[in-house]
Structure formats: structure tokens, C-alpha cells
Design an enzyme around this catalytic site. Structure first.
Site, mmCIF file in Angstrom:
data_model
loop_
_atom_site.group_PDB
_atom_site.id
_atom_site.type_symbol
_atom_site.label_atom_id
_atom_site.label_comp_id
_atom_site.label_asym_id
_atom_site.label_seq_id
_atom_site.Cartn_x
_atom_site.Cartn_y
_atom_site.Cartn_z
ATOM 1 N N ALA A 1 0.790 -1.231 0.000
ATOM 2 C CA ALA A 1 0.000 0.000 0.000
ATOM 3 C C ALA A 1 0.820 1.278 0.000
ATOM 4 O O ALA A 1 0.271 2.356 0.172
ATOM 5 C CB ALA A 1 -0.935 -0.005 1.208
ATOM 6 N N ASN A 2 2.135 1.183 -0.187
ATOM 7 C CA ASN A 2 2.948 2.398 -0.118
ATOM 8 C C ASN A 2 3.103 3.099 -1.464
ATOM 9 O O ASN A 2 3.634 4.208 -1.536
ATOM 10 C CB ASN A 2 4.340 2.073 0.439
ATOM 11 C CG ASN A 2 5.135 1.172 -0.490
ATOM 12 O OD1 ASN A 2 4.760 0.029 -0.691
ATOM 13 N ND2 ASN A 2 6.225 1.677 -1.050
ATOM 14 N N THR A 3 2.589 2.483 -2.530
ATOM 15 C CA THR A 3 2.719 3.098 -3.847
ATOM 16 C C THR A 3 1.647 2.570 -4.789
ATOM 17 O O THR A 3 0.985 1.572 -4.499
ATOM 18 C CB THR A 3 4.118 2.811 -4.453
ATOM 19 O OG1 THR A 3 4.290 3.573 -5.652
ATOM 20 C CG2 THR A 3 4.282 1.332 -4.782
ATOM 21 N N GLY A 4 1.459 3.241 -5.925
ATOM 22 C CA GLY A 4 0.558 2.758 -6.971
ATOM 23 C C GLY A 4 -0.883 2.572 -6.545
ATOM 24 O O GLY A 4 -1.436 3.346 -5.753
ATOM 25 N N GLY B 1 -2.234 0.402 -4.581
ATOM 26 C CA GLY B 1 -2.409 0.180 -3.156
ATOM 27 C C GLY B 1 -2.479 1.473 -2.369
ATOM 28 O O GLY B 1 -3.333 1.640 -1.483
ATOM 29 N N TYR C 1 4.789 -14.628 -14.668
ATOM 30 C CA TYR C 1 3.836 -13.627 -14.173
ATOM 31 C C TYR C 1 2.405 -14.039 -14.505
ATOM 32 O O TYR C 1 1.517 -13.991 -13.645
ATOM 33 C CB TYR C 1 4.138 -12.259 -14.789
ATOM 34 C CG TYR C 1 3.140 -11.194 -14.389
ATOM 35 C CD1 TYR C 1 3.155 -10.635 -13.109
ATOM 36 C CD2 TYR C 1 2.173 -10.749 -15.291
ATOM 37 C CE1 TYR C 1 2.237 -9.676 -12.733
ATOM 38 C CE2 TYR C 1 1.251 -9.782 -14.923
ATOM 39 C CZ TYR C 1 1.288 -9.244 -13.644
ATOM 40 O OH TYR C 1 0.368 -8.294 -13.280
#
Length: 227
Positions: free
Chosen positions: A46-49, A51, A200
Site C-alpha cells: 500500500a505504499n505506492t501505486g 495500493g 507472471y
């Protein structure tokens, strides 16, 4: 001037179609104004993008937000920023490394011990197109983080989610699952040449299959969403 009309028209048409396609694929903006006061939301990565944007949007709606991230310096900075923007002081950063079973178990145990409820679990974190790396426990990095890590976390928090019902789990997948194939004989790419793209896609297909199977098993108990 007329010679530019056709190229400009073609460009405009392509650009317009691209915008419409993006809106169709992403589903557009959420029109709901609902608040989630008294609800607890756990978001991985949750620290980027996506999230971070999700954490901020839900913090604005009044929820308690727990951001689970590997890089605590970045996660704490993001949590501080979100608290400042939303004036919601109930946004916390917890350490979570989805490439480590030990870390996942510690994170889940902390949640179970410290939180009275978990209303929403958003399995968002992921890695994409990385080299042939392995997790701490020897799994292919993309399969381990994108699928196995969230599989374990979800199951460890399942009872807490049931106790908080009506609750929900949101698994962030990808259209890449369409061309994914699960090789049950060689999930970790130890027998065949490593293909980062297919690795992926395999992990994203696993997300979809996991979501559908759990939805069947927990029908009426939890709400499972695939995004």
C-alpha cells in the site's frame, strides 16, 4: 491544410478508442459516497501505486487502514502522507514481506492479536516480470509473492474475517491471466527455461482460480471480489 485532416482524424479516433477501452477495462470511477467508519481494512503493497491510492480513498471514507509493506521507511512515509491528506489518524504501517512465510505469519498474528476485526482484506501487492529470483522459502518470486503469499495470508486471517462478517476479500488480478498456464509439475521453473512473462501470467491465473474456489467454499460467509 486538408492533407492534415485524415491523419488528425485517425489520431483522434485512436485516442478516443483508447480512452473508452481504458474506462471499460478499469470500470471507471466509483460513484459511491458510502463511509466505512468502524471498519478495518488491510491492504498489502500500500505504499505506492494502486495500493496507496486505495488506502487514501478508503481513509477518506473513515476506515481504519492497515498498510502491509516490505519497505517500512516508504510505508511509514506513505501512511504519514495519507493521514495528512485525509485527516484520518487511524492509518498505520505494518511490516509485511510476502516473499517470506515467516513474515506473513508474524503479520497475520499481529493483526489477530491487535485488531478487533478485519472487514476488508485487499490482496494488492505484487511483482512483475522480474528475473529468476526465489523467495526466502525457495519459491519462484512471482508465484510466491503474487499468489502463495496472499493465499497464506488470506487463510491465516480467515477466522477474523468470518467473525467480522459481512466482510470481503479483494484479490487484485490482471488480464495477463488469460494467457497463463499452471504447470503443476514445475511451478518454480526448475525443470524448464525460465520465462519471466509466463511466470507472471501463471501467478495471475492462480489468483483467479484461488478467488473462484474460495468463493464457492465460503458462499454466504464472505464476499470475494476479483479486480
Amino acid at each position: 491544410m486538408s492533407k492534415y485532416i485524415l491523419p488528425v482524424s485517425v489520431f483522434g479516433t485512436v485516442a478516443g478508442c483508447a480512452v473508452l477501452l481504458k474506462q471499460y477495462v478499469t470500470g471507471g470511477r466509483c460513484p459511491s459516497k458510502a463511509t466505512i467508519h468502524g471498519k478495518t481494512v488491510v491492504i498489502t503493497g500500500a505504499n505506492t501505486g494502486i495500493g496507496k491510492e486505495t488506502a487514501e480513498a478508503l481513509a477518506k471514507r473513515g476506515g481504519r487502514i492497515i498498510m502491509g509493506c516490505r519497505d517500512m521507511e516508504k510505508c511509514q512515509a506513505a501512511a504519514k502522507e495519507i493521514r495528512g491528506k485525509t485527516l484520518n489518524s487511524n492509518v498505520d504501517a505494518f511490516h509485511l514481506d510476502l516473499a517470506s512465510i515467516k513474515s506473513i505469519r508474524e503479520f497475520a498474528e499481529r493483526i489477530k492479536q491487535e485488531e478487533k476485526r478485519v472487514d476488508i482484506l485487499i490482496n494488492n501487492a505484487g511483482v512483475m516480470r522480474c528475473p529468476a529470483w526465489k523467495t526466502e522459502d525457495g519459491f519462484d518470486m512471482q508465484f510466491g509473492v503474487n499468489h502463495l503469499g496472499h493465499f497464506l495470508l488470506t487463510n491465516l486471517l480467515l477466522e477474523k474475517l468470518k467473525e467480522s462478517a459481512p466482510s470481503r476479500v479483494i484479490n487484485v488480478a490482471s488480464l495477463a491471466h488469460i494467457i497463463g498456464k499452471i504447470d503443476f509439475e514445475d511451478l518454480n521453473w526448475e525443470k524448464k527455461k525460465f520465462d519471466t512473462k509466463q511466470a507472471y501470467c501463471q501467478s495471475k491465473l492462480a489468483n483467479v482460480l484461488f478467488t473462484r474456489e474460495l468463493a464457492k467454499r465460503l458462499q454466504g460467509k464472505l464476499r470475494w471480489l476479483l479486480h
